[in-house]
Design an enzyme around this catalytic site. Structure first.
Site, mmCIF file in Angstrom:
data_model
loop_
_atom_site.group_PDB
_atom_site.id
_atom_site.type_symbol
_atom_site.label_atom_id
_atom_site.label_comp_id
_atom_site.label_asym_id
_atom_site.label_seq_id
_atom_site.Cartn_x
_atom_site.Cartn_y
_atom_site.Cartn_z
ATOM 1 C CB CYS A 65 -0.901 -0.016 1.232
ATOM 2 S SG CYS A 65 -1.900 1.478 1.403
ATOM 3 C CB CYS A 114 -5.075 -0.332 2.653
ATOM 4 S SG CYS A 114 -3.810 -0.793 3.862
ATOM 5 C CB CYS A 117 -3.685 3.331 5.917
ATOM 6 S SG CYS A 117 -3.630 3.076 4.131
ATOM 7 C CB CYS A 137 -9.713 -4.091 -11.153
ATOM 8 S SG CYS A 137 -9.398 -3.012 -12.537
#
Length: 153
Positions: A65, A114, A117, A137
């Site tokens: 991320c 994510c 976060c 995607c």
């Protein structure tokens, strides 16, 4: 291995607990992220198809991320989906991602964030290759590519 039914259950009932949490103020996110990363991760924007960093890149390694550095996907799970964005069949861990029903833009989709976060990554669809049938995607701007360590001789 995650399947579409698992994604639906997470979105409907409860996402997995993340290994940790990262919290920042909007001002901190502005300072930490590039403008493109901020638009995607914090404002849920989408980058242009095919004109992004990882759409056609298949270098070995892992993808983390861009907001918090949490590992999300391995290059072994990346494939060419002709979607215009990097596509993966599975996350590295079940607890790395969270899922939400998304009916924005007059479409019914499953948003992927994510789990550490809360950064917007992209969407997952049930039209990927077997055995999972999943197609994650993901926006390139939401990812950092971590190269695989070179083998010592």
């Amino acid at each position: 291995m995650l399947r579409w039914i698992d994604v639906i259950k997470y979105a409907k009932y409860s996402n997995p607990e993340p290994p940790q949490r990262v919290h920042k103020t909007e001002e901190e996110w502005h300072r930490y992220l590039t403008p493109a990363q901020y638009r995607i991760l914090r404002l849920k924007d989408t980058e242009s198809p095919y004109r992004n960093a990882f759409c056609r890149s298949y270098a070995p390694g892992q993808y983390a991320c861009a907001g918090c550095g949490s590992l999300l996907f391995h290059s072994a799970q990346k494939y060419y989906a002709i979607s215009g964005w990097p596509s993966f069949t599975q996350p590295i861990t079940k607890s790395g991602l969270k899922y939400y029903f998304d009916d924005s833009h007059h479409m019914q989709r499953m948003e992927v964030q994510c789990n550490v976060c809360d950064g917007h990554l992209g969407h997952v669809f049930p039209d990927g290759p077997e055995p999972s049938g999943l197609r994650y995607c993901i926006n390139s701007a939401s990812l950092l590519h971590l190269e695989a360590p070179s083998e010592a001789h």
